[in-house]
Structure formats: C-alpha cells, structure tokens
Design a protein around this motif. Structure first.
Motif, PDB file in Angstrom:
ATOM      1  N   UNK A   1      -8.187 -14.715  31.639  1.00 64.07           N
ATOM      2  CA  UNK A   1      -7.135 -14.252  31.313  1.00 64.07           C
ATOM      3  C   UNK A   1      -7.408 -13.271  30.149  1.00 64.07           C
ATOM      4  N   UNK A   2      -8.204 -13.859  28.944  1.00 62.53           N
ATOM      5  CA  UNK A   2      -8.958 -13.232  28.015  1.00 62.53           C
ATOM      6  C   UNK A   2      -9.729 -11.830  28.372  1.00 62.53           C
ATOM      7  N   UNK A   3     -10.588 -12.270  29.375  1.00 58.98           N
ATOM      8  CA  UNK A   3     -11.264 -10.867  29.831  1.00 58.98           C
ATOM      9  C   UNK A   3     -10.576 -10.068  30.520  1.00 58.98           C
ATOM     10  N   UNK A   4      -9.511 -10.276  31.244  1.00 60.39           N
ATOM     11  CA  UNK A   4      -8.334  -9.281  31.864  1.00 60.39           C
ATOM     12  C   UNK A   4      -7.851  -8.534  30.732  1.00 60.39           C
ATOM     13  N   UNK A   5      -7.383  -9.134  29.567  1.00 55.42           N
ATOM     14  CA  UNK A   5      -6.772  -8.570  28.387  1.00 55.42           C
ATOM     15  C   UNK A   5      -7.637  -7.514  27.623  1.00 55.42           C
ATOM     16  N   UNK A   6      -9.096  -8.014  27.490  1.00 53.19           N
ATOM     17  CA  UNK A   6     -10.118  -7.017  27.007  1.00 53.19           C
ATOM     18  C   UNK A   6     -10.142  -5.817  27.979  1.00 53.19           C
ATOM     19  N   UNK A   7     -10.109  -5.885  29.322  1.00 52.69           N
ATOM     20  CA  UNK A   7     -10.254  -4.981  30.209  1.00 52.69           C
ATOM     21  C   UNK A   7      -9.101  -4.018  30.070  1.00 52.69           C
ATOM     22  N   UNK A   8      -7.852  -4.500  30.205  1.00 52.01           N
ATOM     23  CA  UNK A   8      -6.736  -3.636  29.691  1.00 52.01           C
ATOM     24  C   UNK A   8      -6.919  -2.829  28.466  1.00 52.01           C
ATOM     25  N   UNK A   9      -7.397  -3.454  27.464  1.00 50.78           N
ATOM     26  CA  UNK A   9      -7.369  -2.856  26.203  1.00 50.78           C
ATOM     27  C   UNK A   9      -8.572  -1.574  26.389  1.00 50.78           C
ATOM     28  N   UNK A  10      -9.925  -1.814  27.032  1.00 51.48           N
ATOM     29  CA  UNK A  10     -10.624  -0.691  27.082  1.00 51.48           C
ATOM     30  C   UNK A  10     -10.185   0.264  28.246  1.00 51.48           C
ATOM     31  N   UNK A  11      -9.561   0.088  29.174  1.00 55.64           N
ATOM     32  CA  UNK A  11      -9.200   1.144  30.022  1.00 55.64           C
ATOM     33  C   UNK A  11      -7.932   1.973  29.288  1.00 55.64           C
ATOM     34  N   UNK A  12      -6.996   1.237  28.310  1.00 53.82           N
ATOM     35  CA  UNK A  12      -6.122   1.731  27.431  1.00 53.82           C
ATOM     36  C   UNK A  12      -6.889   2.769  26.507  1.00 53.82           C
ATOM     37  N   UNK A  13      -8.010   2.245  26.023  1.00 52.32           N
ATOM     38  CA  UNK A  13      -9.018   3.180  25.101  1.00 52.32           C
ATOM     39  C   UNK A  13      -9.237   4.558  25.706  1.00 52.32           C
ATOM     40  N   UNK A  14      -9.855   4.278  27.189  1.00 47.00           N
ATOM     41  CA  UNK A  14     -10.395   5.491  27.815  1.00 47.00           C
ATOM     42  C   UNK A  14      -9.211   6.220  28.332  1.00 47.00           C
ATOM     43  N   UNK A  15      -8.073   5.946  28.561  1.00 44.33           N
ATOM     44  CA  UNK A  15      -6.762   6.615  28.682  1.00 44.33           C
ATOM     45  C   UNK A  15      -6.517   7.695  27.453  1.00 44.33           C
TER      46      UNK A  15
END
Length: 98
Positions: free
Chosen positions: A14-28
């Motif tokens: 779950x933490x890894x997914x949250x981190x991925x969401x944050x990285x995708x948001x940063x790229x967006x």
C-alpha cells in the motif's frame, strides 16, 4: 484452519502504491508546466498539436492515478479483512500462529 498473513508486506505494498501515485502526480505537474510554456511559445499549428497531446496525456495520467488509488484501497481492504479473519479465528480456536 490455518490463517497466514503477511500484514507488513501488505502495508508495504500500500505504501509503495502511494509513493507511485505521488511520483506520477509529480510527473503530471512537470508535464503540465512544460506543455503550458511550450504551447504558449509556439503560436503556429505545432502549439495546437502540443496542447492536444498534453490533454490526452493528462487524461491517461488521471486514469492511471484513479486505478492506483483503487488498487491501494483494495490492498488496504484485503489487509483489514485478513486481520479480522485472524482475530475471529483466534477468538474461536484460542491460539494460532502466524
């Protein structure tokens, strides 16, 4: 009945997914900033094409974010339900091991 659960592994996922969401948001955010500057600089047909690509990329990224959020919710629900099942089994049996 033997219930085995690796709760820390599910929490880690779950933490890894949250981190991925944050990285995708940063790229967006980076893409949005870059594409806005570029489309403003290009006052010809290329600028319009760039804006169209940017909108499409935004749609795909938003869908990916929604999918990741749903996946995270599913992992958290599975973790919670597994813990509840274990607690229920402990209450019925009196002892169990993980």
């Amino acid at each position: 009945m033997l219930i085995r659960g690796n709760f820390s592994q599910l929490d880690g996922l779950a933490d890894q997914i949250v981190n991925t969401v944050a990285r995708v948001q940063q790229e967006m955010d980076t893409w949005q900033s870059t594409s806005g500057a570029t489309s403003a600089d290009w006052l010809d047909g290329a600028g319009g094409e760039f804006e169209e690509i940017s909108r499409a990329w935004q749609q795909v990224s938003s869908a990916q974010q929604a999918m990741l959020e749903a996946l995270r919710g599913g992992v958290q629900t599975a973790n919670s339900e597994l813990q509840q099942a274990l607690a229920s089994a402990i209450a019925r049996v009196g002892s169990t091991s993980i």
